[in-house]
Enzyme design. Structure first.
Site, PDB file in Angstrom:
ATOM      1  N   GLN A 128       0.947  -1.155   0.024  1.00  0.00           N
ATOM      2  CA  GLN A 128      -0.164  -0.184  -0.200  1.00  0.00           C
ATOM      3  C   GLN A 128       0.697   1.397   0.075  1.00  0.00           C
ATOM      4  O   GLN A 128       1.989   1.275   0.887  1.00  0.00           O
ATOM      5  CB  GLN A 128      -0.968   0.272   1.377  1.00  0.00           C
ATOM      6  CG  GLN A 128      -1.804   1.123   1.494  1.00  0.00           C
ATOM      7  CD  GLN A 128      -2.690   1.645   2.301  1.00  0.00           C
ATOM      8  OE1 GLN A 128      -2.342   1.262   3.448  1.00  0.00           O
ATOM      9  NE2 GLN A 128      -4.331   1.125   1.916  1.00  0.00           N
ATOM     10  N   GLY A 129       0.778   1.738  -1.531  1.00  0.00           N
ATOM     11  CA  GLY A 129       1.843   3.671  -0.683  1.00  0.00           C
ATOM     12  C   GLY A 129       0.318   5.099  -0.940  1.00  0.00           C
ATOM     13  O   GLY A 129       0.201   5.130  -1.981  1.00  0.00           O
ATOM     14  N   SER A 131       0.226   6.744   2.452  1.00  0.00           N
ATOM     15  CA  SER A 131       0.874   7.759   3.017  1.00  0.00           C
ATOM     16  C   SER A 131       1.772   8.194   2.724  1.00  0.00           C
ATOM     17  O   SER A 131       3.468   8.209   2.633  1.00  0.00           O
ATOM     18  CB  SER A 131       0.978   6.463   5.347  1.00  0.00           C
ATOM     19  OG  SER A 131       0.195   7.090   5.351  1.00  0.00           O
ATOM     20  N   SER A 163       3.947  -0.920   3.315  1.00  0.00           N
ATOM     21  CA  SER A 163       3.089  -2.382   3.762  1.00  0.00           C
ATOM     22  C   SER A 163       3.677  -3.800   3.205  1.00  0.00           C
ATOM     23  O   SER A 163       3.564  -3.387   1.388  1.00  0.00           O
ATOM     24  CB  SER A 163       2.252  -2.386   4.670  1.00  0.00           C
ATOM     25  OG  SER A 163       1.226  -1.763   5.299  1.00  0.00           O
ATOM     26  N   GLU A 249     -10.790  -2.176   4.196  1.00  0.00           N
ATOM     27  CA  GLU A 249      -9.606  -1.752   5.760  1.00  0.00           C
ATOM     28  C   GLU A 249     -10.442  -1.677   7.012  1.00  0.00           C
ATOM     29  O   GLU A 249      -9.458  -2.469   7.579  1.00  0.00           O
ATOM     30  CB  GLU A 249      -8.303  -0.939   5.050  1.00  0.00           C
ATOM     31  CG  GLU A 249      -7.348  -0.805   5.773  1.00  0.00           C
ATOM     32  CD  GLU A 249      -6.293   0.239   5.702  1.00  0.00           C
ATOM     33  OE1 GLU A 249      -5.345   0.365   5.889  1.00  0.00           O
ATOM     34  OE2 GLU A 249      -6.373   1.190   5.044  1.00  0.00           O
TER      35      GLU A 249
END
Length: 387
Positions: A128-129, A131, A163, A249
């Site tokens: 996951q990109g 933040s 992550s 999520e």
């Protein structure tokens, strides 16, 4: 209202128990927590077994490669796999619980056909990109830029808390395709892309957590080219797509963990009885209250899963209620574990100690508790926004 299981559901549970009883003893030894390539292989192997047995993507719709199971069957699957001590989704939780469901809900037929089967088979892992160093809770302030160049976007910027980036094949990436200005509010210039992690210009630097693990990373993007065809949703409509991702999520991605926490609670009670801590009435009351809290969270989980099926597979704002309550309950659970363990609560080789350190992040990850409180206040209770 009939709350009993149907004959079909009882048969599903019985067959699943038989399969788990046969399959789990055949699994290889679990790799070291620091061996992420080994853990990826282990998790992918388990996912392939689920796929071959017809249990992968059980609750996904059939046109997304799933089995179209009922919400009750999905919950039975979670209960039985957790109670049997089966592996969790592990290194590919982003693909299975965030990106995959988002693509199933928002992607084109070609995108679903390209990306969903490899996720369900365990062939490809996602990270996951979202933040950035300056855009965490205020995610809409992200500044990683994507400039259109023919059939590609050219991307420059950085991400943090990515992550499993070091073992991922793909990244669900948020980029700014329209600069922030008075004419363009920050929420309206964002796009959601699927970026191949082996693209030239991608640099990953692992981050070590308080517990000593490296499941997170910094990611630097230096003129990375991503095809426009990899955009999910329309250009500059990525904030809406992101809300779909975040609803998964917060709303359904934690459901397996609720069952795990309930199991941990039982183990804590047994340990307290064995080491004498059970004689403390304050501790007993705390364990009893937690038992009630996690029972209520499980009921809320059942409601969220059923509601998501009723509304087309995408969870609603009730996920924020769950995430807010679960984050704090999980932290209190492992604080209680420290009381039960006593001096052993300082031993980093104890599983509950590592879980306690991990629990500290839950009121921050997937949207801070303050953000969830705002969502509940504004979108569920109808309170005015703060000035």
């Amino acid at each position: 209202m009939d709350l009993t299981y149907t004959e079909e559901e009882q048969d599903f549970r019985a067959r699943l128990r038989v399969w788990l009883g046969k399959t789990l003893p055949e699994l290889p030894a679990k790799p070291s927590p620091d061996d992420w390539p080994g853990r990826r292989a282990y998790d992918a192997g388990w996912q392939r077994r689920l796929y071959d047995a017809g249990y992968a993507g059980l609750h996904w719709p059939a046109d997304a490669g799933g089995r179209g199971a009922t919400p009750t069957q999905h919950l039975i699957f979670l209960e039985e796999t957790e109670r049997a001590g089966a592996p969790y989704v592990g290194a590919n939780f982003v693909g299975l619980l965030h990106a995959g469901p988002t693509i199933a809900a928002e992607g084109t037929a070609a995108q679903r056909a390209r990306w969903l089967p490899p996720v369900l088979r365990g062939d490809e892992v996602w990270c996951q990109g979202f933040s950035e160093p300056g855009a965490g809770s205020d995610l809409a302030s992200l500044r990683t830029r994507a400039v259109r160049d023919g059939d590609d976007y050219v991307i420059t910027g950085s991400k943090i808390w990515t992550s499993h980036a070091e073992v991922a094949d793909w990244c669900e990436l948020l980029v700014r395709t329209d600069p922030i200005s008075e004419a363009v509010p920050k929420h309206r210039g964002i796009s959601w892309l699927a970026m191949p992690m082996d693209a030239p210009g991608v640099t990953v630097r692992p981050l070590r957590t308080l517990a000593g693990s490296t499941e997170f990373a910094e990611m630097f993007l230096d003129e990375v080219r991503v095809p426009v065809a990899n955009r999910v949703g329309a250009e500059n409509d990525g904030w809406r797509v992101t809300m779909v991702t975040l609803s998964f999520e917060r709303g359904t991605a934690f459901v397996g963990e609720v069952v795990a926490c309930r199991r941990t609670l039982g183990e804590l009670a047994r340990t307290a009885k064995a080491n004498g801590r059970w004689d403390d009435p304050v501790l007993r009351r705390r364990l009893g209250r937690l038992y009630g809290e996690f029972g209520a969270l499980w009921r809320l989980t059942q409601w969220n899963v059923s509601e998501s099926e009723r509304t087309g597979g995408v969870p609603g704002t009730g996920g924020s209620v769950f995430k807010l309550a679960y984050s704090h309950a999980r932290q209190e659970l492992y604080d209680t574990a420290a009381e039960v363990l006593g001096a052993d609560s300082l031993a980093l080789d104890e599983e509950w100690v590592l879980d306690r350190l991990s629990s500290l992040s839950y009121t921050i990850a997937a949207g801070t508790s303050q953000i969830q409180q705002n969502i509940v206040a504004e979108r569920i209770l109808g309170l005015p926004k703060g000035r």
